[in-house]
Design a protein around this motif. Structure first.
Motif, PDB file in Angstrom:
ATOM      1  N   UNK A 113       0.087   1.046   6.908  1.00 57.89           N
ATOM      2  CA  UNK A 113       1.431   1.614   6.681  1.00 57.89           C
ATOM      3  C   UNK A 113       2.215   0.753   5.689  1.00 57.89           C
ATOM      4  N   UNK A 114       2.131  -0.574   5.818  1.00 56.41           N
ATOM      5  CA  UNK A 114       2.952  -1.397   4.923  1.00 56.41           C
ATOM      6  C   UNK A 114       2.440  -1.333   3.486  1.00 56.41           C
ATOM      7  N   UNK A 115       1.117  -1.166   3.282  1.00 54.40           N
ATOM      8  CA  UNK A 115       0.621  -1.044   1.902  1.00 54.40           C
ATOM      9  C   UNK A 115       0.951   0.342   1.314  1.00 54.40           C
ATOM     10  N   UNK A 116       1.067   1.363   2.165  1.00 55.32           N
ATOM     11  CA  UNK A 116       1.568   2.653   1.658  1.00 55.32           C
ATOM     12  C   UNK A 116       3.016   2.465   1.189  1.00 55.32           C
ATOM     13  N   UNK A 117       3.770   1.655   1.945  1.00 54.22           N
ATOM     14  CA  UNK A 117       5.142   1.326   1.538  1.00 54.22           C
ATOM     15  C   UNK A 117       5.170   0.620   0.191  1.00 54.22           C
ATOM     16  N   UNK A 118       4.280  -0.359   0.008  1.00 53.73           N
ATOM     17  CA  UNK A 118       4.215  -1.083  -1.270  1.00 53.73           C
ATOM     18  C   UNK A 118       3.888  -0.113  -2.405  1.00 53.73           C
TER      19      UNK A 118
END
Ligand SMILES: [Zn+2]
Ligand SMILES: [Zn+2]
Length: 389
Positions: free
Chosen positions: A112-117
């Motif tokens: 999820x956090x790399x989708x955010x990035x």
């Protein structure tokens, strides 16, 4: 638009979106190599955010590529996506809906956090000099995913790679950084012992593999204490020992299996031969035979000084607390990327009470947007730094 203005405007909305993605992933954990629904979800979310995908013909896993408006290097950000055969005991409202499967290593958080990035980077694609690839790697837990995506060409043209693992011991807003080895090399060994079986009351007619096995287990302890430099770290663990099947028969063979972990290339290179010598000669001392099968698995995660320096500068500029990362003898197939290009693997503080792989493993979701912003900015700065060379 700059990253800081995008963040100021969207921080709360982004955090809410990432929490909902992470919980969706958490409810539907899939084992290594079986991440089909996870792959479909990632593809949908990326496509909805207008992020281009780069087709690799992988059974599971996704590679996105944000193309800058100007030429430049290619930076890779990596997340892993698989879950574990663990029965969840967190009692969370969004706990796993699949019995015996759990995101107990927090790879749902990484995804999820790399989708955010990726979302943050896509919004500033017109200012980027170079490309940023975001890799959602399958099968980290079985140490096979990185090999697969490298073979599929995910690293072709890549200049540097960045990734992270959540870290329960570090509070949210803290990043652990360390130059050099952070996670150990992982190798596997199998030892097969051949003796002569017979009557438990007539040992003189046998070559007892029970005694030979225990002598080998004891002798293996000296590989670390007597063969490895005290300045190097190594672990030799025998984790399976099978010999015999009754109380009054001396068996004719035995088998043991285990793992060797090191941080230094030199120690890793020397250990197989040293182990072979001990195994064969201890067995010979009893008139038995033993053979060693050594299975190379993963090198150590080895952080490049310049990549760590860059990550530290970005983290401090974002007001994050930077601490010296404590290394672990656990392994990570991120190490295979670092064999090809310089890179940094860091600890992202997620403030949990239980360790990785525990049935009550949890993490603080406040770290999602923090991690997204950190990796977006690391990619932006890396495009500049590696473009100048
Ligand atoms: Zn794990
Ligand atoms: Zn993990």
């Amino acid at each position: 638009m700059t990253l800081s203005s995008i963040l100021q405007e969207q921080s709360a909305a982004l955090q809410e979106q990432l929490v909902s993605m992470r919980r969706e992933l958490h409810r539907h954990p899939e084992l290594s190599g079986e991440e089909h629904e996870t792959t479909a979800r990632i593809r949908t979310w990326l496509t909805e955010s207008g992020i281009p995908l780069r087709e690799l013909n992988l059974a599971t896993g996704v590679l996105a590529e944000i193309k800058g408006s100007q030429p430049g290097p290619t930076i890779l950000l990596r997340a892993d996506i698989d879950a574990l055969p663990v029965r969840e005991e967190t009692g969370l409202p969004f706990a796993s809906q699949i019995p015996g499967r759990m995101h107990a290593c927090g790879h749902d958080f990484h995804t999820a956090s790399m989708i955010g990035a990726a979302t943050l980077l896509q919004q500033q694609a017109d200012t980027l000099h170079g490309n940023v690839r975001i890799l959602f790697q399958p099968a980290e837990e079985t140490a096979s995913g990185a090999k697969t995506v490298i073979a599929a060409g995910a690293l072709e043209g890549v200049t540097a790679v960045f990734g992270m693992h959540n870290k329960p011991e570090l509070p949210v807003g803290t990043v652990g950084l360390k130059t050099g080895p952070l996670m150990a090399s992982v190798d596997r060994f199998i030892i097969r012992i051949k003796g002569i079986g017979g009557h438990a009351g007539i040992p003189e007619a046998t070559v007892d593999p029970v005694v030979v096995s225990s002598a080998i287990v004891s002798a293996l302890q000296t590989l670390v204490s007597r063969n490895t430099s005290p300045h190097h770290a190594a672990v030799v663990s025998v984790c399976r020992l099978q010999v015999g099947s009754s109380w009054n028969v001396i068996p004719d063979s035995g088998e043991m299996e285990g793992t060797v972990r090191t941080f230094q290339r030199e120690a890793r290179a020397n250990l197989p031969e040293q182990m072979r010598r001990v195994v064969e000669n201890v067995a010979a001392g009893f008139g038995a035979e033993a053979e060693l099968e050594w299975i190379d698995m993963l090198p150590a995660v080895n952080n490049d000084p310049a990549a760590i320096e860059l990550a530290g500068q970005v983290a401090r500029a974002q007001q994050l607390q930077v601490v010296e990362a404590v290394p672990t003898m656990g392994g990570e197939d991120f190490a295979l990327y670092q064999e090809m290009v310089p890179g940094a693997f860091l600890w992202m503080g997620t403030g949990g009470t239980e360790q990785w792989h525990h049935p009550k493993f949890t993490l603080n979701e406040d770290a999602l947007a923090i991690s997204a912003a950190l990796f977006a900015e690391i990619a932006v700065e890396a495009l500049k730094a590696y473009g100048d060379r």
